[in-house]
Design an enzyme around this catalytic site. Structure first.
Site, PDB file in Angstrom:
ATOM      1  N   ASP A 413       0.865  -1.147   0.000  1.00  0.00           N
ATOM      2  CA  ASP A 413       0.000   0.000   0.000  1.00  0.00           C
ATOM      3  C   ASP A 413       0.916   1.215   0.000  1.00  0.00           C
ATOM      4  O   ASP A 413       2.096   1.101   0.297  1.00  0.00           O
ATOM      5  CB  ASP A 413      -0.847  -0.062   1.274  1.00  0.00           C
ATOM      6  CG  ASP A 413      -1.731   1.131   1.404  1.00  0.00           C
ATOM      7  OD1 ASP A 413      -2.254   1.557   0.369  1.00  0.00           O
ATOM      8  OD2 ASP A 413      -1.885   1.632   2.523  1.00  0.00           O
ATOM      9  N   LYS A 750     -11.950  23.397  -3.986  1.00  0.00           N
ATOM     10  CA  LYS A 750     -10.613  22.887  -3.748  1.00  0.00           C
ATOM     11  C   LYS A 750     -10.571  21.536  -4.439  1.00  0.00           C
ATOM     12  O   LYS A 750     -11.486  20.725  -4.274  1.00  0.00           O
ATOM     13  CB  LYS A 750     -10.429  22.706  -2.250  1.00  0.00           C
ATOM     14  CG  LYS A 750      -9.130  22.118  -1.817  1.00  0.00           C
ATOM     15  CD  LYS A 750      -9.098  22.017  -0.303  1.00  0.00           C
ATOM     16  CE  LYS A 750      -9.873  20.805   0.153  1.00  0.00           C
ATOM     17  NZ  LYS A 750      -9.774  20.574   1.597  1.00  0.00           N
ATOM     18  N   THR A 873      -2.348   1.196  -4.708  1.00  0.00           N
ATOM     19  CA  THR A 873      -2.807   2.301  -3.881  1.00  0.00           C
ATOM     20  C   THR A 873      -4.149   2.801  -4.358  1.00  0.00           C
ATOM     21  O   THR A 873      -4.498   2.663  -5.527  1.00  0.00           O
ATOM     22  CB  THR A 873      -1.784   3.445  -3.893  1.00  0.00           C
ATOM     23  OG1 THR A 873      -2.326   4.536  -3.184  1.00  0.00           O
ATOM     24  CG2 THR A 873      -1.445   3.861  -5.290  1.00  0.00           C
ATOM     25  N   ARG A 987      -5.566   4.120  -7.788  1.00  0.00           N
ATOM     26  CA  ARG A 987      -7.020   4.189  -7.703  1.00  0.00           C
ATOM     27  C   ARG A 987      -7.646   2.802  -7.634  1.00  0.00           C
ATOM     28  O   ARG A 987      -8.672   2.542  -8.222  1.00  0.00           O
ATOM     29  CB  ARG A 987      -7.579   4.934  -8.926  1.00  0.00           C
ATOM     30  CG  ARG A 987      -7.399   6.419  -8.837  1.00  0.00           C
ATOM     31  CD  ARG A 987      -8.654   7.108  -8.404  1.00  0.00           C
ATOM     32  NE  ARG A 987      -8.408   8.487  -8.035  1.00  0.00           N
ATOM     33  CZ  ARG A 987      -8.343   8.904  -6.780  1.00  0.00           C
ATOM     34  NH1 ARG A 987      -8.508   8.072  -5.786  1.00  0.00           N
ATOM     35  NH2 ARG A 987      -8.137  10.170  -6.512  1.00  0.00           N
ATOM     36  N   ASP A1017      -6.597  -2.336   3.042  1.00  0.00           N
ATOM     37  CA  ASP A1017      -5.590  -3.327   2.668  1.00  0.00           C
ATOM     38  C   ASP A1017      -5.889  -4.708   3.240  1.00  0.00           C
ATOM     39  O   ASP A1017      -5.166  -5.654   2.975  1.00  0.00           O
ATOM     40  CB  ASP A1017      -4.212  -2.890   3.178  1.00  0.00           C
ATOM     41  CG  ASP A1017      -3.883  -1.483   2.761  1.00  0.00           C
ATOM     42  OD1 ASP A1017      -4.090  -1.182   1.579  1.00  0.00           O
ATOM     43  OD2 ASP A1017      -3.454  -0.702   3.614  1.00  0.00           O
TER      44      ASP A1017
END
EC number: 7.6.2.1
Lengths: 1490, 366
Positions: A413, A750, A873, A987, A1017
């Site tokens: 990860d 943002k 990840t 992703r 994970d």
């Protein structure tokens, strides 16, 4: 009370109840009259007692035995032991035969008992946690243990309490009836989730009173679906309300940000969703064990063959006598002789008993013991201990330690595993101007450095700060701060660390380091300027537009940072409650009428936010000076204190003085004490903290308003109209607020730069303003790219001002979307898209997710160890790539294949394309590579990774991954991925992660290790052969699922390379030895069958036979299995390639089993026939003959182990000696103990008599020698030849260790370097033309031991930085260096020594002279050194003498020099030391061989 | 082998308190002890030419002299063996070949033989049996040690292990079991033929069994009488025996269970070819050898049938040395192994010089 009911009727016949009940009915326990509640009513529903233990005191024995007999081996051994009770076939005394089995069973049972007891203790701890339960008699909430909580109880929870059961939320102190919970324990998501009070109870005006709760709750039966809860609540009025999962608080979660909540328990104990989800630990079987089991089956087969052979033999033996029954053939009990066939059948069973030892009875239990000890040692390794968190490695799986030594793929990860998962604000750019925050960066760097130097500096902060005081004052402050923090951290010691770790669970940040941000002075000034002018404008009622665009951008930028998030403000001093300063009860705009009401120009109804806020805060917003500095805010307090100290120091300069004044000016805040920000993602918190550093602090957030504390302006309250949350498709979030100063409706957005840049207001280049904007945009984009290269996570901040009309029209559609039932999500999404357009770019931020310490080095080493590292990840592609670069997973020279496809077809073609591309590229490179390999000569083994083109990286995003994992494409994907050096999956969902792992595990038959820290994970960790959890701040979920939990990623290196290798090699050797030992022992008996008519007789006393395995020969192998070190740790770490031996199962290959079997056969022949011939035709009796054989066998077996043992410690010695002594003592005692016992052997006085006979000793000496001679000499031959002609890595590693320490470390470096440089063929010389200056220095560094001294002679070489001086000294240390250097040089050395006085540099030059020659030949800098050569002619002479030596080493030195480039100056000394020994290495080696 | 104690590791193996602050909080930091950090001082033997080759030579040099010594000793032992089974039709005992256990009158035969060399020291007279599986599993078990130890209850109630030789005619057998039942019952007598006169040689029948067997393991049943006949009252003789156990010998201290011939027989042989000590011929005086060279005759009372299972019977006369009877094997083995070691040492040395030495320097890269 409570009962399960079938539907709604309670009267149906009980026999149908069990079958038909679908729902559960829960009533308040308080409703029942007292006595009835006291009655021991057997509730069908579980209470909240947690019980994970398997046994009770009573059930332990039967249950444990039952479980143990699930193991086939145990059944087998018990069966055999029981066979002994059958007189016709028994071989041993039945009771005795049971002993070893019982022993084994007992050991296992004790182990199980101990495990169960520790489970019991942890259960007990949980069960005795206290919580508040409403008590009927006391009419208030009373403390009770968790285990006493029952369904129907009312439980009150305070902030930060863990929820004891699944509770229906009935009341909350939150005015909106919300409760925030953190579900990290369940799913690992650290963000806070909202839960809602059941609607009707929300509307209660008075406080919730459990006594008045008369409703009945109908809900589903307990199930394990965390995301679902259905039911309804029936009120006494007959009305019904639906219950959803939003109303349920799940056990194991933590209440956050809510002062008090109360609810009724719905599910308790084992029926809670959390526990139903908890499927106990899995039993993993290690690869070695699987392999071993195959060999056990082989053993069974051998056993059967041996038995059959004996059976036939016995049949024939009986048959040959025919009717003439010999006297020694004893008839059956009834006096009749058995027929040959029947006798043979009986013999078969007898033989199984006699030969049972072939299946190693103690193998399984020994392996368990060894693994437990291995786990103990792994636990105890101080290198795997993390001081910071006071945590050490935990082995949660006890039976797969050796798998650690065989890993091939690592799936990691990213966030929290490779990185700290602590976001640090690093840089920002506002309206096109970059604020680099150098000071902040320096501070962080200092911090880290100081941290690493902790030992040396030893809290003598004064010297350090003094030294630095010469430089800018800023850095003094920094140093002081870092020091103070450091010492604070250190002196604060455990308690502090503990507190920090606890806090880290509550907030995104734990250490003050990350929270503090040293503001960029320029930006800070601008902010202050901006605030001042704003204050002026406000006080003069001037419009805001008076601000310059830049200043207004800055202002908006910080406003956006502060309010455009979902951060919740808490204050740690009070029992966590929302810091709310509520002015008026207002909800977000819910209706059009509301909107009209609130936005009428008169603003009479709503009043002015700004005025009300300012009226409340006027007194505080007045600039204050002086006295309140120290009482100011939170984390700043340390800073301020330090600053005050510094204020008295004379060095203070103006710049800081002003900033300090500024601080004083704004230093006061309405609240005393620290505000803490709790955010869904650490990024958000980092930004809020960053804004606070600029005095733009978020002080409160309600659902409808946000309060911001601003310099000069004091508190501003923004009316929060809407929050459009973050989602991964939009990749942005927005807030719609009403600006208190201008009354404008603004949208602050943002989000990821890629999206925001497209949404910006297109600006025409005609008008200058637009032009300016465009410039700003392009500049910002440039900076963003820079940030990305630095590995920062970037976010763009943008703003949009809405006119009332625009807002009104948008609001209308938005409200429609909100109220719609179908497609609500979709409509909301569309609605968000509508408002997030035409944005005005304010700036961008760069947030760093710092890599953990040592991650790049660890990855590099693991790679060298032949491990493929994939990163899986959930992060976005850019970030992932950046991090991959940062941790050296991707090199900058690597080619990156990015797979982004939108459909299955495109991904298929993409994959094909890539494969073709690689194929073509690969074929071009093969020639190069083979050439490269031949020159290496050191590693003849071509690891799987060597077939991989070394400079290919594969990046694949989640969507494409989903396609690639499709059945049709997975093979292609795999073959592509195998070709790549590194694979990056971005992703990816947790499921995809586990699918990738599964794919590799199953398709490539590879050993996989998954490492991660979060709940996302978990699935991957569970799927992998070995799951490693990082015990970090992300909750315990990953740790709970893992087999090993490490505090840091870098610990993986030692865990795998050292412990993995050790565990594997120890266990592999032990297993092989086990097979050998038993086979050898059993074969002795088998040979004897030829001389006893295959009657199943044994010459070895049954006691020896039965206890041989368990007592006499077990200890040495256990000690070896636990303590043997084939290669020391430093070498394993230093030469990661050694790890490959485990990957390729070098220690335990299928043929090795047979080799060992053959060896066992031979040894048993020797051990049998030497006594056989010695005692042939003598008066020896059965057991006087068998005892020497036993002794010989014991000696041989132990000596065999001794040959196999690589490292002898005291334990080895004593275990071997102990075993032998034990045997003799037992034998001697046993043989005198009883003259009439132990039939049939009746060994009375046998041993004693034997020990008085010289022949006994003579055969005891010769037999082991003969037995072990072939193994020993073949081993030696093998090792001599292999070690010299084709050295194996392991062999080399062993030899390395024998060399003197200096040489040793130097060779280690060399080996490393060599490996690094293998792929990069061109020597450093080839680099120089490209960038002559810098590469010169590289080369210099590379060859530091040679040219550094020259360079000091010609000291003004521009390529040489100031460290020449340091090299001088190190160079000198060489001349004074250890005797090895004398050894090395021989006469040359002595010669130069004599000159040393007069010509000090020369000696050092001489030492390295031999390598210089060769270096020169390959360097374009030849001319420069030519002069050196001329200058010292006598060195050339020496070189001539040493020519031989030089020539031999030229090629390798080539590579060495190149590889050394990366070395930092710390290594220099070591290298320099190593240099002199370099040339003597050949001598050293020779001595080892002679 | 190379000794490489790493003193440095030993030195820093001591527990260091550096990491542990003086606070009350107990750190979970593992102790820095040599044991826990797996850095115990260790010896790492590495098979190198420098360590292995000398070992070979040393083994060779030690073994060869030992072997020679043993071989010489073994060769100095005088041994004479006569097979009197009588399978050969020319053999005097051929007539007794098909004798049964209790044939009366006993078949006797006499075999003459000549000793070419005198037997100087005490001579041991063995009987040897071949192809006799005294180590058969059920045979070995078929005894009752407590009965033999004189336990009265076992005397009358033999162990089940003795089945089917525990009772005969509803009386318990003493001694029970197959071993006892098949006891060797030939009688051997030795005469020296001096000028056609047969001078009987004194055969000592005591001292042939282990002292512990005779005095500890085997005991006659106890009772208030010394009369063995009375003590063995209620038992019967083994089926194959011509007379009961209390009539094995005339001397009281060699009768019953403590009869040494019986004790020797009860110690089951390890291999199907074995010998058992029968009699001792002690050296009378220092002037004469125990057995002079010359003619001897062996009188055999042939009772023991071995022909049915292809067994062989032998009479062996042997002197013994410190290492027992004559057996050249061990000496030869020592010599051979010593030579092999020596040879291997040479071969390995050559190999090492040819292949190993040169490449040593290349193997760890410079």
């Amino acid at each position: 009370r409570v009962r399960e009911s079938e539907g709604k009727k309670k009267l149906s016949p009980p026999k149908h109840r069990r079958r038909r009940k679908r729902t559960r009915t829960v009533r308040s326990n308080l409703l029942l009259p007292g006595p009835e509640a006291e009655k021991p009513q057997r509730s069908p529903m579980a209470n909240n007692r947690l019980k994970t233990t398997k046994y009770t005191a009573l059930s332990f024995l039967p249950k444990n035995l039952f479980e143990q007999f699930h193991r086939l081996a145990n059944v087998y051994f018990v069966f055999i032991a029981l066979l002994n009770f059958v007189p016709a076939v028994n071989a041993f005394q039945p009771e005795l035969a049971l002993a070893p089995v019982l022993f084994i069973l007992a050991v296992t049972a004790i182990k199980d008992l101990w495990e169960d007891y520790s489970r019991y203790r942890s259960d007990n701890e949980i069960n005795h946690t206290e919580c508040l339960v409403y008590c009927r008699n006391e009419k208030k909430y009373m403390n009770r243990y968790w285990k006493e909580v029952e369904v129907g109880d009312f439980v009150q929870l305070r902030c930060n309490e863990i929820i004891p059961a699944d509770i229906l939320l009935l009341s909350s102190s939150d005015p909106d009836g919300l409760c925030h919970i953190e579900t990290a324990n369940l799913d690992g998501e650290t963000n806070l989730k909202q839960r809602q009070v059941v609607r009707r109870f929300l509307e209660l005006d008075s406080e919730f009173d459990p006594l008045k709760f008369t409703s009945v709750i109908e809900c589903e039966k307990p199930n394990n679906d965390l995301s679902r809860f259905r039911g309804y609540i029936v009120h006494t009025s007959g009305k019904r309300d639906g219950l959803y999962k939003e109303n349920l608080l799940l056990r194991g979660c933590t209440v956050r940000n809510t002062e008090e909540v109360a609810g009724i328990v719905i599910y308790a104990g084992h029926e809670t969703k959390a526990l139903l989800n908890n499927s106990g630990p899995r039993y993993k079987r290690s690869k070695l064990e699987r392999q071993m089991n195959i060999d056990v089956l082989w053993c069974v087969l051998i056993l059967i063959v041996m038995c059959l052979f004996s059976t036939i033999g016995h049949g024939l033996w009986v048959w040959q006598y025919g009717e003439k029954k010999p006297v020694f053939d004893v008839p059956g009990l009834d006096g009749n002789y058995l027929s040959p066939v029947l006798a043979a059948v009986y013999i078969f069973l007898t033989m199984i008993i006699v030969f049972q030892v072939l299946i190693p009875i103690s193998l399984y239990v020994s392996i368990e013991i060894v693994k437990a000890c291995q786990v103990f040692f792994i636990h105890q390794d101080k290198d795997l201990y993390d001081e910071e968190t006071d945590s050490q490695l935990q082995c949660r799986a006890l039976n797969i330690t050796e798998d650690l030594g065989q890993m091939q793929y690592i799936f990691s990860d990213k966030t929290g595993t490779l990185t700290e998962n602590k976001m640090v604000f690093r840089r920002c750019t506002v309206s096109g101007i970059e604020y680099s925050h150098d000071a902040n960066a320096r501070r962080l760097a200092m911090y880290q450095e100081a941290d690493s130097e902790e030992e040396e500096t030893a809290a003598k902060g004064g010297t350090l700060s003094q030294r630095n005081s010469v430089s800018s004052h800023q850095s003094i402050k920094v140093v002081h701060r870092s020091l103070s923090m450091k010492s604070h951290r250190r002196t604060g010691s455990r308690a502090e660390a503990k507190r920090a770790s606890i806090l880290s669970k509550h907030t995104a940040f734990s250490s003050p380091m990350e929270k503090d941000i040293t503001p960029d002075p320029n930006l800070l000034e601008k902010v202050n300027e901006c605030a001042r002018s704003l204050e002026v404008t406000r006080s003069h009622e001037q419009p805001l537009s008076k601000l310059t665009p830049e200043l207004s951008d800055i202002f908006d930028f910080f406003i956006a940072l502060t309010i455009c998030n979902t951060v919740v403000v808490t204050s740690p001093d009070q029992p966590r409650q929302k810091v709310r300063v509520r002015f008026e009860l207002k909800s977000p705009v819910k209706t059009i009428e509301d909107f009209i009401r609130r936005f009428t120009p008169s603003r009479l109804t709503s009043g002015s936010n700004s005025s009300s806020s300012s009226s409340l805060t006027t007194s505080k917003s007045m600039p204050r000076l002086g006295s309140s500095i120290l009482s100011s805010v939170s984390s700043e307090s340390t800073l301020l204190k330090l600053e005050e100290k510094l204020a008295h120091s004379p060095q203070m300069n103006n710049n800081d003085y002003r900033s300090q004044q500024d601080r004083r000016a704004i230093g006061c805040r309405p609240e005393e004490g620290e505000l803490r920000y709790e955010a869904e993602s650490p990024d958000e918190a980092a930004l809020v903290y960053a804004a606070r550093a600029y005095n733009c602090a978020l002080v409160g957030r309600l659902s409808d308003q946000v309060s911001v504390e601003l310099p000069h302006l004091g508190r501003l309250t923004f009316e929060l109209l809407h929050t459009l949350g973050f989602d991964s498709i939009r990749k942005r979030m927005s807030v719609v607020v009403r600006h208190p100063l201008t009354d404008e409706i603004s949208v602050y957005t943002k989000g990821a730069d890629s999206v925001i840049m497209d949404l910006l207001l297109p600006c025409s280049s005609d008008d200058p303003r637009g032009n300016h904007q465009k410039k700003i945009q392009s500049k910002t984009q440039n900076y963003l790219n820079l940030y990305a290269v630095d590995g920062l996570r970037t976010l763009c901040i943008a703003k949009r001002v809405l006119s009332k009309e625009e807002y009104a029209s948008w609001l209308k559609s938005h409200l429609e979307a909100e109220s719609s039932i179908e497609n609500r999500e979709e409509l909301l999404f569309q609605s968000a898209l509508r408002i997030e357009t035409n944005l005005h770019l304010l700036g961008a931020t760069g947030v760093e997710d710092r890599l953990q310490d040592g991650v790049p080095e660890t990855i590099a080493n693991l790679r060298k160890a032949g491990l493929q590292i994939w990163i899986l990840t959930g992060d976005k592609q850019e970030t992932a790539i950046n991090i991959a670069y940062a941790c050296k997973l991707l090199g900058h020279d690597e080619e990156i294949i990015t797979l982004n496809a939108e459909s299955l077809e495109t991904s298929a073609t993409l994959l094909d394309h890539c494969l073709q591309y690689i194929e073509s590229k690969f074929s071009n490179n093969t020639i190069d590579k083979t050439a490269g390999n031949t020159t290496v000569g050191f590693c003849p083994l071509s690891p799987p990774s060597s077939s991989v083109h070394s400079s290919l990286g594969l990046v694949i995003d989640g969507k494409t991954l989903a396609y690639a994992l499709d059945k049709t494409l997975e093979d292609k994907f795999l073959s592509l991925a195998r070709r790549c050096r590194s694979v990056l999956c971005c992703r990816s969902t947790p499921l995809q992660k586990s699918m990738v792992v599964k794919l590799v595990r199953d398709k490539l038959k590879a050993m996989t290790l998954a490492i991660g820290d979060g709940a996302n994970d978990v699935s991957m960790i569970q799927v992998a052969d070995v799951g490693v959890g990082i015990s970090g701040p992300e909750g315990m979920q990953a740790v709970m699922a893992s087999d090993f939990a490490v505090p840091r990623f870098r610990h993986l290196e030692k865990l795998l390379l050292v412990h993995g290798h050790w565990c594997y090699s120890r266990l592999a050797n032990m297993v092989l030895y086990f097979f050998y030992k038993n086979a050898m022992f059993v074969a002795l008996l088998f040979w004897y069958q030829f001389y006893c008519g295959f009657s199943g007789s044994s010459m070895i006393d049954q006691w020896y036979l039965i206890f041989f395995n368990v007592l006499f020969s077990s200890l040495p192998q256990l000690v070896t299995g636990v303590l043997d070190k084939d290669i020391p740790a430093e070498v394993l770490i230093g030469v990661p390639h050694l790890y490959k031996s485990g990957q390729k199962m070098e220690e335990y290959q299928p043929h090795m089993f047979w080799m060992n079997m053959i060896d066992a056969l031979y040894q048993s022949l020797v051990c049998f026939y030497i006594p056989f011939f010695t005692y042939y035709d003598s008066e020896v009796d059965l057991f006087s003959w068998g005892t020497p054989i036993t002794v010989i066998a014991l000696f041989t077996i132990i000596l065999h182990l001794a040959i196999e043992t690589k490292t002898w410690t005291l334990f080895h010695w004593s275990s071997c000696i102990f075993s032998i002594l034990l045997f003799f003592i037992v034998a001697l005692v046993y043989n005198v103990s009883c003259p009439i016992c132990y039939p049939p052997s009746n060994p009375y006085w046998t041993m004693e008599k034997l020990m008085g006979e010289p022949v006994f000793y003579l055969i005891c000496i010769i037999s082991p020698v003969v037995a072990l001679l072939p193994r020993y000499s073949i081993l030696f031959l093998y090792r001599t030849l292999q070690g010299t002609i084709f050295p194996t890595q392991l062999q080399l590693g062993r030899q390395l260790n024998r060399l003197p320490p200096e040489t040793h470390s130097q060779i280690l470096n060399r080996l490393n370097i060599k490996k690094e440089t293998i792929p990069q063929k061109p020597p450093c010389a080839e680099h120089s033309p490209q960038n002559p200056l810098s590469n010169d220095s590289d080369c210099f560094k590379a060859c530091n031991h040679t040219p550094s001294l020259q360079s000091s002679q010609y000291g003004n070489d521009p390529a040489f930085p100031s460290n020449t001086k340091a090299e001088h000294t190190t160079g000198l240390s060489v001349t004074a260096s250890p005797p090895e250097s004398l050894l090395c040089g021989g006469n040359k050395q002595m010669e130069s020594m004599s000159v040393e006085e007069t010509f000090p540099w020369n000696t050092t030059v001489d030492q390295s002279g031999f390598s210089l020659l060769n270096w020169i030949t390959s360097t374009p800098l030849f001319s420069r050194f030519g002069r050196v050569l001329q200058l010292s002619p006598h060195r050339l002479q020496n070189e001539a003498q040493d020519n031989m030596c030089v020539l031999g080493s030229i090629s390798s030195l080539h590579r060495d020099f190149k590889g050394l480039t990366g070395k930092n100056s710390n290594d220099f000394q070591e290298q320099l030391k190593g240099t002199p020994t370099n040339c003597c290495k050949s001598e050293t080696l020779e001595t080892t061989f002679l | 082998m190379a000794v490489n104690y790493n003193a440095k590791e030993e030195a820093d193996g001591h527990p260091s308190g550096v990491g542990a602050p003086g606070g009350a909080g107990k750190s979970r930091k593992p102790d820095n002890t040599a044991f826990k950090q797996q850095r115990l001082p260790a010896w790492q033997p590495i098979l190198t030419a420098g360590t292995v080759l000398p070992a070979f030579f040393i083994i060779g040099l030690i073994f060869i002299p030992i072997g020679i010594g043993i071989f010489v000793t073994s060769n100095n032992i005088r041994e004479y063996e006569i097979d009197y089974t009588g399978t050969d039709s020319s053999s005097p005992c051929n007539k007794c070949l098909n004798v049964s256990w209790n044939s009366t009158p006993p078949c006797t035969c006499t075999i003459n033989f000549t000793l070419n060399q005198p037997f100087e020291t005490n001579v041991f007279m063995y009987y040897g049996l071949s192809n006799f599986y005294q180590n058969h599993r059920r045979y070995v078990k078929s005894r009752d040690d407590s009965q033999l130890n004189g336990d009265n209850s076992s005397l009358l109630h033999p162990s089940k292990e003795c089945e089917p030789y525990s009772t005969s005619e509803n009386k318990p057998i003493a001694p029970c079991g197959a071993i006892a039942n098949s006891m060797f019952n030939d009688t051997l007598e030795l005469f020296r033929i001096d000028n056609e006169t047969r001078i009987p040689i004194t055969l000592n029948k005591k001292g042939i069994a282990w002292w512990t067997d005779k005095n500890v393991k085997f005991r006659n049943p106890s009772g208030n009488t010394n009369n063995l006949t009375a003590l063995f009252q209620g038992t019967t003789k083994p089926v194959n025996w011509p007379k009961p156990v209390y009539m094995l010998d005339s001397e009281a201290d060699n009768n019953g269970f403590i009869n040494e011939d019986f004790i020797v027989w009860m110690r089951t042989a390890a291999l199907p070819t074995f010998r058992k000590l029968y009699r001792l011929i002690e050296r009378k005086n220092n002037l004469q050898p125990t057995l002079q060279a010359g003619k001897y005759s062996l009188d055999i009372t042939y009772n023991y049938p071995v022909h049915s299972f292809d067994g062989r019977k032998r009479m062996i006369l042997s002197t013994i040395s410190w290492m027992g009877g004559k057996n050249p094997f061990l000496g030869i083995a020592y010599i051979t192994v010593g030579s092999i070691c020596f040879f291997l040492g040479v071969v390995l040395l050559v190999i090492h010089h040819k292949y190993g030495n040169r490449n040593t320097s290349a193997d760890i890269p410079n």
